[in-house]
Scaffold this active site. Structure first.
Site, short mmCIF file in Angstrom:
data_model
loop_
_atom_site.label_atom_id
_atom_site.label_comp_id
_atom_site.label_asym_id
_atom_site.label_seq_id
_atom_site.Cartn_x
_atom_site.Cartn_y
_atom_site.Cartn_z
N GLY A 244 0.76 -1.25 0.00
CA GLY A 244 0.00 0.00 0.00
C GLY A 244 0.78 1.30 0.00
O GLY A 244 0.21 2.35 -0.25
N CYS A 355 -11.14 5.02 -29.61
CA CYS A 355 -12.39 5.74 -29.85
C CYS A 355 -13.18 5.93 -28.56
O CYS A 355 -14.25 5.33 -28.39
CB CYS A 355 -13.22 4.99 -30.87
SG CYS A 355 -12.26 4.70 -32.34
N TYR A 383 0.92 -1.43 -12.29
CA TYR A 383 -0.45 -1.36 -12.79
C TYR A 383 -0.52 -0.69 -14.15
O TYR A 383 -1.50 -0.03 -14.48
CB TYR A 383 -1.37 -0.66 -11.76
CG TYR A 383 -1.26 -1.26 -10.37
CD1 TYR A 383 -1.75 -2.53 -10.12
CD2 TYR A 383 -0.62 -0.59 -9.33
CE1 TYR A 383 -1.64 -3.11 -8.87
CE2 TYR A 383 -0.49 -1.16 -8.08
CZ TYR A 383 -0.99 -2.41 -7.85
OH TYR A 383 -0.87 -2.98 -6.60
N1 LLP Z 1 -1.83 -6.89 -1.22
C1 LLP Z 1 -3.11 -6.93 -1.60
C2 LLP Z 1 -4.01 -7.91 -0.97
C3 LLP Z 1 -3.59 -6.05 -2.58
O1 LLP Z 1 -4.86 -6.09 -2.95
C4 LLP Z 1 -2.69 -5.12 -3.17
C5 LLP Z 1 -3.16 -4.19 -4.21
C6 LLP Z 1 -1.35 -5.13 -2.77
C7 LLP Z 1 -0.96 -6.02 -1.77
C8 LLP Z 1 -0.31 -4.21 -3.34
O2 LLP Z 1 -0.60 -2.89 -3.07
P1 LLP Z 1 0.48 -1.74 -3.46
O3 LLP Z 1 1.70 -1.93 -2.59
O4 LLP Z 1 0.79 -1.90 -4.89
O5 LLP Z 1 -0.24 -0.48 -3.17
N2 LLP Z 1 -4.78 -0.67 -10.02
C9 LLP Z 1 -4.65 0.31 -8.95
C10 LLP Z 1 -4.07 -0.31 -7.70
C11 LLP Z 1 -4.88 -1.47 -7.20
C12 LLP Z 1 -4.28 -2.10 -5.98
C13 LLP Z 1 -4.95 -3.38 -5.67
N3 LLP Z 1 -4.38 -4.10 -4.57
C14 LLP Z 1 -3.80 1.47 -9.45
O6 LLP Z 1 -3.39 1.45 -10.61
O7 LLP Z 1 -3.59 2.43 -8.73
#
Ligand code: LLP
Length: 427
Positions: A244, A355, A383
């Site tokens: 996160g 489009c 992402y």
């Molecule tokens: N663990 C779980 C259970 C998750 O659902 C996620 C991300 C992570 C770890 C990793 O989180 P990070 O460290 O990357 O913040 N597509 C969106 C982000 C969706 C995140 C979903 N879960 C974007 O492009 O901002």
């Protein structure tokens, strides 16, 4: 430090001018810096080593959904990383990349029977269970396979991650995790099931968090649960705090990984010594964006300049199907010219050829542009490619990784024939 910088007016990935990469591999292309990836991973791993207890070293499980290219996964696996997966497909990628299944944790609210069987067959570290129904499903499949399922419950700690509502996951109204008041009852139920082995506890409250306060608040609540569970006789082996941490897309000032990890261990170590009788507990992290986000960019070429009475449009060859974040979250990505220029700047909307009015990469950017110029859409390593689609029958773009002076193609550009290879005509 940034591994994407100007050298003699040319934007480079490490030591390689992006213009050379465009000539060799074409555009659009995702370009990653190996050094940036390693540095970002080390920020977690090294700080954990510094502040964590030797006896129960932390595990950094890279969130595969943020970037699942085999070369990226392999690079991290070689550093000792574990992986956070959300599907059987991601598990197969981890295995193909040489990742260790014993360092894999399986998150997600909708694990299928096939996914569960695959994960049990490979002996993953832990399932992060998100509902009672899933717990029973796991117990049943594990029973049939004669192989107990190691689990944590994913707790919904009901803290506000203060991020975009689509990527906030730790609030009561979100679909994720076990509601906080129900957690103890779930552990009691799990203990009664013959094919479940309770291993740990988990949470993940959201993504792109600029401040670590919500994470540390969630940690307090998790520690409290570990204590309560301990009084009931559960001796948990790990506490998974999720991922996160955010990155700077513009001029945000996200908390540094090192500071967050240090503050987290200050709490954990204090609690372990004073309340937990010094017992070891492994901390697991699930970072994605903070490892790969700023280690990648999307390289694109200006196709047409289209000034109109109300707006100037720069139509580039990358589109929403290649980088979906602006269209989906209104996300802001910096756009940099690949060649610095002293020419007069105008205000442009950088848009793709798809489009849809929602097909834009950047709004209102001051740039000096000519047809054929190359642009870098920054901070696109997380992402980006993983959320790409073939909308408008656009082949997914090439991915390359730069290592010092060298450039490696890590995913070939798709060909249009690849897009309909699985389709068939009616008889
Ligand atoms: N663990 C779980 C259970 C998750 O659902 C996620 C991300 C992570 C770890 C990793 O989180 P990070 O460290 O990357 O913040 N597509 C969106 C982000 C969706 C995140 C979903 N879960 C974007 O492009 O901002």
């Amino acid at each position: 430090m940034s591994h994407f910088s100007y050298k003699n007016g040319a934007l480079c990935a490490e030591n390689v001018p992006l213009a050379d990469i465009a000539r060799q591999f074409g555009t659009p292309a995702y370009v990653y810096s190996k050094a940036a990836l390693l540095e970002n991973y080390a920020a977690y791993a090294d700080t954990c080593k510094l502040h964590g207890p030797e006896k129960s070293p932390a595990l950094v499980c890279f969130a595969v959904k943020s970037n699942s290219n085999l070369a990226v996964l392999n690079l991290l696996a070689r550093q000792g990383a574990g992986f956070d997966i959300v599907s059987g497909g991601e598990l197969q990628r981890v295995l193909a990349a040489g990742g260790d299944p014993k360092k894999v944790i399986f998150s997600g609210v909708g694990k299928t029977a096939d996914d569960i069987r695959l994960a049990l067959t490979h002996g993953i570290l832990c399932f992060n269970v998100e509902s009672e129904a899933e717990l029973h499903h796991l117990n049943e499949i594990a029973g049939k396979m004669g192989q107990p399922a190691p689990i944590s419950f994913r707790v919904n700690p009901d803290v506000d991650a203060k991020t975009h509502p689509y990527i906030s996951t730790g609030l009561q109204e979100n679909k994720f995790g076990i509601p906080f008041p129900d957690v103890l009852a779930c552990y009691r139920k799990a203990a009664m099931l013959p094919n479940i082995r309770v291993l740990g506890i988990d949470c993940h409250i959201g993504s792109q968090l600029l401040d670590d306060k919500p994470l540390l608040d969630a940690l307090d609540k998790m520690i409290d649960l570990v204590d309560r569970l301990n009084h009931e006789g559960y001796n948990l082996q790990h506490l998974d705090i999720g991922g996160g941490l955010g990155i700077a897309y513009n001029n945000e000032q996200p908390v540094k990984v090192q500071d967050y990890v240090q503050r987290l261990y200050a709490k954990v170590n204090h609690w372990r010594l004073h309340k937990y009788q010094g017992r070891p507990i492994k901390i697991i992290f699930e970072p994605g964006r903070s490892i790969v986000g700023n280690a990648g960019l999307l390289l694109t070429e200006v196709q047409y300049l289209k000034p109109t009475p109300t707006k100037n449009f720069a139509v580039v060859d990358a589109a929403m199907n290649d980088l979906m974040r602006p269209a989906l979250y209104d996300a802001w990505h910096r756009v940099q010219p690949v060649k610095e220029s002293g020419a007069r700047k105008l205000v442009w909307d950088v848009v793709g050829p798809v489009c849809e009015t929602g097909d834009w990469l950047a709004h209102d950017r001051e740039l000096a542009l000519s047809q054929g110029d190359l642009l870098a859409v920054m901070s696109a390593g997380a992402y980006g490619m993983t959320m790409a689609s073939n909308y408008n029958s656009r082949p997914r773009v090439a991915e390359v990784m730069v290592d010092g002076d060298r450039v490696h193609l890590i995913r070939k550009r798709e060909q249009v024939a690849d897009l309909f290879a699985l389709e068939s005509l009616l008889p």
